[in-house]
Design an enzyme around this catalytic site. Structure first.
Site, mmCIF file in Angstrom:
data_model
loop_
_atom_site.group_PDB
_atom_site.id
_atom_site.type_symbol
_atom_site.label_atom_id
_atom_site.label_comp_id
_atom_site.label_asym_id
_atom_site.label_seq_id
_atom_site.Cartn_x
_atom_site.Cartn_y
_atom_site.Cartn_z
ATOM 1 N N ASP A 180 0.849 -1.199 0.000
ATOM 2 C CA ASP A 180 0.000 0.000 0.000
ATOM 3 C C ASP A 180 0.886 1.251 0.000
ATOM 4 O OD1 ASP A 180 0.910 -0.489 2.615
ATOM 5 O OD2 ASP A 180 -0.744 0.625 3.499
ATOM 6 N N HIS A 506 1.342 -8.882 -3.722
ATOM 7 C CA HIS A 506 0.360 -7.819 -3.466
ATOM 8 C C HIS A 506 1.153 -6.534 -3.241
ATOM 9 C CE1 HIS A 506 -3.457 -6.041 -2.323
ATOM 10 N NE2 HIS A 506 -2.841 -5.455 -1.307
ATOM 11 N N ASP A 548 0.628 -17.601 -4.687
ATOM 12 C CA ASP A 548 1.260 -16.484 -5.410
ATOM 13 C C ASP A 548 0.182 -15.776 -6.218
ATOM 14 O OD1 ASP A 548 2.954 -14.722 -6.628
ATOM 15 O OD2 ASP A 548 3.756 -16.184 -8.068
ATOM 16 N N GLU A 557 1.812 -10.196 0.302
ATOM 17 C CA GLU A 557 2.176 -8.778 0.244
ATOM 18 C C GLU A 557 3.669 -8.675 0.580
ATOM 19 O OE1 GLU A 557 -0.451 -6.192 2.447
ATOM 20 O OE2 GLU A 557 0.587 -4.377 1.770
HETATM 21 O O1 G3I Z 1 -1.522 -10.885 18.505
HETATM 22 C C1 G3I Z 1 -2.292 -11.978 18.000
HETATM 23 C C2 G3I Z 1 -1.817 -13.271 18.613
HETATM 24 O O2 G3I Z 1 -2.066 -13.246 20.002
HETATM 25 C C3 G3I Z 1 -2.536 -14.455 17.942
HETATM 26 O O3 G3I Z 1 -1.981 -15.657 18.403
HETATM 27 C C4 G3I Z 1 -2.347 -14.388 16.440
HETATM 28 C C5 G3I Z 1 -3.128 -15.458 15.704
HETATM 29 O O4 G3I Z 1 -3.261 -15.165 14.333
HETATM 30 O O5 G3I Z 1 -2.816 -13.150 15.985
HETATM 31 C C6 G3I Z 1 -2.087 -12.051 16.510
HETATM 32 O O6 G3I Z 1 -2.528 -10.867 15.930
HETATM 33 C C7 G3I Z 1 -2.180 -10.679 14.599
HETATM 34 C C8 G3I Z 1 -1.344 -9.423 14.487
HETATM 35 O O7 G3I Z 1 -1.068 -9.155 13.146
HETATM 36 C C9 G3I Z 1 -0.010 -9.549 15.212
HETATM 37 O O8 G3I Z 1 0.828 -10.468 14.570
HETATM 38 C C10 G3I Z 1 -3.443 -10.557 13.770
HETATM 39 O O9 G3I Z 1 -4.131 -11.791 13.754
HETATM 40 C C11 G3I Z 1 -3.112 -10.160 12.363
HETATM 41 O O10 G3I Z 1 -4.296 -9.875 11.675
HETATM 42 C C12 G3I Z 1 -2.224 -8.945 12.358
HETATM 43 O O11 G3I Z 1 -1.768 -8.766 11.061
HETATM 44 C C13 G3I Z 1 -1.190 -7.521 10.733
HETATM 45 C C14 G3I Z 1 -1.933 -6.938 9.527
HETATM 46 O O12 G3I Z 1 -1.279 -5.770 9.092
HETATM 47 C C15 G3I Z 1 -3.394 -6.616 9.809
HETATM 48 O O13 G3I Z 1 -3.499 -5.637 10.768
HETATM 49 C C16 G3I Z 1 0.273 -7.781 10.376
HETATM 50 O O14 G3I Z 1 0.999 -8.139 11.559
HETATM 51 C C17 G3I Z 1 0.895 -6.550 9.761
HETATM 52 O O15 G3I Z 1 2.166 -6.902 9.268
HETATM 53 C C18 G3I Z 1 0.020 -6.020 8.622
HETATM 54 O O16 G3I Z 1 0.583 -4.832 8.192
HETATM 55 C C19 G3I Z 1 0.025 -4.274 7.010
HETATM 56 C C20 G3I Z 1 -0.458 -2.878 7.352
HETATM 57 O O17 G3I Z 1 -1.558 -2.979 8.241
HETATM 58 C C21 G3I Z 1 -0.817 -2.081 6.112
HETATM 59 N N1 G3I Z 1 0.259 -2.100 5.162
HETATM 60 C C22 G3I Z 1 0.627 -3.443 4.761
HETATM 61 C C23 G3I Z 1 1.113 -4.240 5.937
HETATM 62 C C24 G3I Z 1 1.571 -5.633 5.553
HETATM 63 O O18 G3I Z 1 0.542 -6.491 5.198
HETATM 64 O O1 9MR Z 2 -3.849 -3.431 0.033
HETATM 65 C C1 9MR Z 2 -4.108 -3.510 1.426
HETATM 66 C C2 9MR Z 2 -2.922 -4.121 2.125
HETATM 67 O O2 9MR Z 2 -1.800 -3.280 1.999
HETATM 68 C C3 9MR Z 2 -3.230 -4.379 3.581
HETATM 69 O O3 9MR Z 2 -2.201 -5.129 4.178
HETATM 70 C C4 9MR Z 2 -4.523 -5.153 3.700
HETATM 71 C C5 9MR Z 2 -4.935 -5.364 5.147
HETATM 72 O O4 9MR Z 2 -5.127 -4.162 5.773
HETATM 73 O O5 9MR Z 2 -5.564 -4.503 3.034
HETATM 74 C C6 9MR Z 2 -5.336 -4.331 1.663
HETATM 75 O O6 9MR Z 2 -6.400 -3.642 1.110
HETATM 76 C C7 9MR Z 2 -7.560 -4.404 0.916
HETATM 77 C C8 9MR Z 2 -8.631 -3.950 1.889
HETATM 78 O O7 9MR Z 2 -8.253 -4.240 3.212
HETATM 79 C C9 9MR Z 2 -9.930 -4.613 1.553
HETATM 80 N N1 9MR Z 2 -10.300 -4.385 0.169
HETATM 81 C C10 9MR Z 2 -9.306 -4.879 -0.766
HETATM 82 C C11 9MR Z 2 -7.972 -4.221 -0.534
HETATM 83 C C12 9MR Z 2 -6.885 -4.825 -1.426
HETATM 84 O O8 9MR Z 2 -7.264 -5.068 -2.666
#
Ligand code: G3I
Ligand code: 9MR
Length: 585
Positions: A180, A506, A548, A557
């Site tokens: 993103d 992604h 993939d 991503e």
């Molecule tokens: O903390 C809980 C843990 O207790 C549990 O055992 C585990 C089971 O799945 O989940 C843990 O929480 C997770 C958290 O990350 C910490 O690792 C959530 O399920 C999981 O949804 C969350 O994912 C994060 C994701 O954003 C959604 O918020 C990723 O770490 C994080 O790397 C990712 O970051 C995104 C940014 O929001 C937007 N930009 C892209 C980036 C990469 O995808």
């Molecule tokens: O592109 C977004 C990605 O960078 C984030 O990690 C992800 C989770 O927050 O969300 C992606 O965006 C999606 C959105 O959450 C839901 N609609 C589709 C988007 C991607 O196509």
């Protein structure tokens, strides 16, 4: 025993047909001549032997016996290990097992990760916002600038008397976070800390590493030039009126799958948070220490970083518990913000890391209470939400170099905790079926699991640097092998690094640029049975939940906090290989 093996092999054969899993998986970049060399045969046919054959298939150079089958704990895969560590001849080869397609071509060579290290660092250049990527640096991935961020609005959640909602500020530059186009301070925190530590741990190596970026001909190593691009953005995220740091600079909602520069939606800075502010403190304090080595190239920068760190520390002391809670914010303010949250409610680790960096840079005792308040026995692997280990690495580095130290820091305890963490990985042995440290538990396979593997490697490399015990380094290497192909998916997860790297990450630029090859040097997230993107994955087990597919943001991503440990680990091996006798003396 024979019966058991037969059952295992039968299951394997069925799985092999159903799953279409790869037969022979290994690190597709390659191996050091005197380092460990392992290939994993997934669901092998009856054959007990394996062969190393020259890449042109003309010479068989090594024959070995496969180890007995092992049932993986994280998928139906049954594996057999092919260990050819005793083979030391440099060249390009494949592994061959009768009845299976041959492995990818790999190298045995000194400096086998040099190209990988340069590509992984160059990956950050491709993430730069607000500047065009020119062909002479970016090749076919040249592109216009996007998101100038010179007119960013104060979101109502961040409004103050001096900066009411709608105030226009300027926050240009920095790296896009991931696939993103938003810029998040918390995730910049661990990313910058990891890259800055890479520099502090291996300065001589980085002095010689060239990545062909616009600043390559100046007097700084390319790594520091790249770091500066994000550092200057981070400095703009501090409110000059109180020292607090905005959690992120973002659109209200994610951009579509378009190139940078296409959308011109409003950008906001949102509420200040304690986690963002403390991460900022740590990064600025560490930067101050590093950039003060370059006073004539960067006059004043080190002082500015330290001033910013101290000012932010004051804010965090006055505001010790402000979480970024996006749902709560959206219930009260408009427009709603739906981009990445990086929400974190526990700040003792951030406070410890910030204090460790401030103490190491200034030697001032005022930071000791926050260091000592950290529950060191709860030390966990580094992640964006848990940065305590970064503070430990810095204190141990400082202790090794012996300046400045304090009688009041429990160095022994910190050292013991790091050894116990690293030792736990080694003794438990991780994933037995793939002989990697990655896979100690199914909890290793989370969103961004490849960074779990690499952050484990960083812990092990630190244990090596604290002890000179090669076992730790070899264990660390097993996880780099994992990320580069010795895993249940058979993918080498770095774009452009091998013939079986992801093609459909992604990543908005890679999806929208019309070029078949994705932007190179970027690490995909990796297997994640959470499958939060709702894409139908072909396999759902912890170690195989990967596809993939450009829509699969939960496993495919890319992100800066995943690329940073790749840079660290890959560089560490290039820097340490001779000393650790992985390569020719
Ligand atoms: O903390 C809980 C843990 O207790 C549990 O055992 C585990 C089971 O799945 O989940 C843990 O929480 C997770 C958290 O990350 C910490 O690792 C959530 O399920 C999981 O949804 C969350 O994912 C994060 C994701 O954003 C959604 O918020 C990723 O770490 C994080 O790397 C990712 O970051 C995104 C940014 O929001 C937007 N930009 C892209 C980036 C990469 O995808
Ligand atoms: O592109 C977004 C990605 O960078 C984030 O990690 C992800 C989770 O927050 O969300 C992606 O965006 C999606 C959105 O959450 C839901 N609609 C589709 C988007 C991607 O196509």
């Amino acid at each position: 025993m024979k019966y058991k093996i037969l059952i295992l092999l039968l299951t394997a054969a069925i799985y092999y047909c159903h799953a279409g899993t790869p037969g022979i998986v290994l690190n597709q970049c390659g191996f050091y001549p005197y380092g460990p060399k392992i290939a994993v045969i997934i669901n092998s046919p009856a054959s007990d032997s394996f062969y190393i054959v020259s890449a042109d298939k003309k010479d068989t150079v090594f024959k070995g016996e496969l180890r007995p089958p092992v049932q993986s704990s994280y998928s139906p895969a049954v594996t057999r290990i092919a260990d050819f560590s005793s083979f030391t001849q440099t060249g390009k080869y494949i592994v061959y097992v009768k009845g299976l397609p041959s492995s990818a071509i790999f190298s045995v060579n000194d400096n086998v990760f040099e190209a990988l290290t340069a590509a992984a660092l160059k990956g950050f250049y491709y993430q730069r916002s607000a500047m065009p990527l020119e062909e002479k640096y970016a090749g076919q991935w040249k592109r216009p600038a996007g998101h100038p961020d010179t007119r960013v609005l104060i979101h109502p959640s961040a409004a103050t008397v001096t900066r009411p909602a709608g105030t226009v500020i300027s926050c240009p530059g920095g790296w896009y976070d991931a696939g993103d186009y938003n810029k998040y301070i918390v995730n910049s925190g661990i990313t910058m800390g990891t890259l800055l530590s890479a520099y502090e741990d291996f300065p001589d190596y980085f002095a010689g590493l060239q990545t062909n970026i616009p600043e390559s001909n100046n007097q700084l190593p390319d790594l520091l030039d790249e770091i500066l691009y994000n550092l200057r953005w981070m400095l703009t995220m501090q409110d000059p009126d109180d020292g607090g740091v905005y959690h992120k600079c973002t659109n209200a909602a994610f951009d579509g799958q378009v190139m940078p520069g296409v959308t011109k939606l409003p950008r906001y800075v949102v509420q200040k948070s304690t986690a963002a502010t403390l991460d900022f403190v740590a990064v600025m304090a560490q930067s101050a220490r590093i950039f003060r080595q370059f006073p004539s190239v960067l006059p004043g920068l080190s002082d500015s970083c330290l001033d910013a760190a101290v000012y932010a520390w004051k804010w965090a002391t006055l505001h010790p518990g402000i979480a970024y809670d996006q749902s709560a914010i959206n219930a009260s303010f408009s427009p709603p913000v739906t981009t990445g949250a990086y929400g974190d409610h526990f700040f003792t680790d951030e406070r410890f890391w910030a204090a460790a960096e401030l103490f190491t840079t200034t030697g001032k005792d005022e930071y000791l209470p926050a260091i000592n308040a950290y529950p060191i026995h709860q030390l966990q692997l580094a992640s964006w939400s848990n940065v305590g280990m970064l503070g430990c690495y810095t204190l141990m580095r400082q202790y090794r170099s012996a300046e400045p130290t304090s009688q009041n820091i429990p160095y022994d305890l910190i050292r013991d905790q790091l050894f116990s963490f690293a030792g736990g990985l080694v003794t438990n042995g991780g994933n037995r079926a793939f002989q990697t440290m990655m896979g100690q538990s199914s909890k290793d396979y989370i969103w961004g699991s490849n960074a779990v593997a690499l952050n484990q490697s960083i812990a092990l490399i630190n244990a090596y640097m604290m002890s000179d015990t090669t076992t730790y380094l070899k264990a660390a290497l097993s996880n780099l092998d994992y990320v580069l192909g010795r895993n249940a998916t058979g993918y080498c997860f770095v774009t452009g690094a091998s013939s079986k790297s992801p093609l459909h990450i992604h990543h908005r630029p890679s999806r929208a640029d019309g070029i078949a090859a994705p932007v190179p040097g970027l690490l995909a997230g990796g297997p994640n049975p959470g499958m939060q993107d709702k894409v139908p994955y072909p396999f759902a087990d912890p170690e195989t939940a990967f596809i993939d597919d450009g829509k699969a943001y939960a496993c495919n991503e890319i992100a800066i906090n995943w690329n940073a440990p790749l840079v660290y680990v890959s560089a560490a091996f290039e820097a340490l290989q001779r000393k650790a006798a992985l390569s020719r003396e």
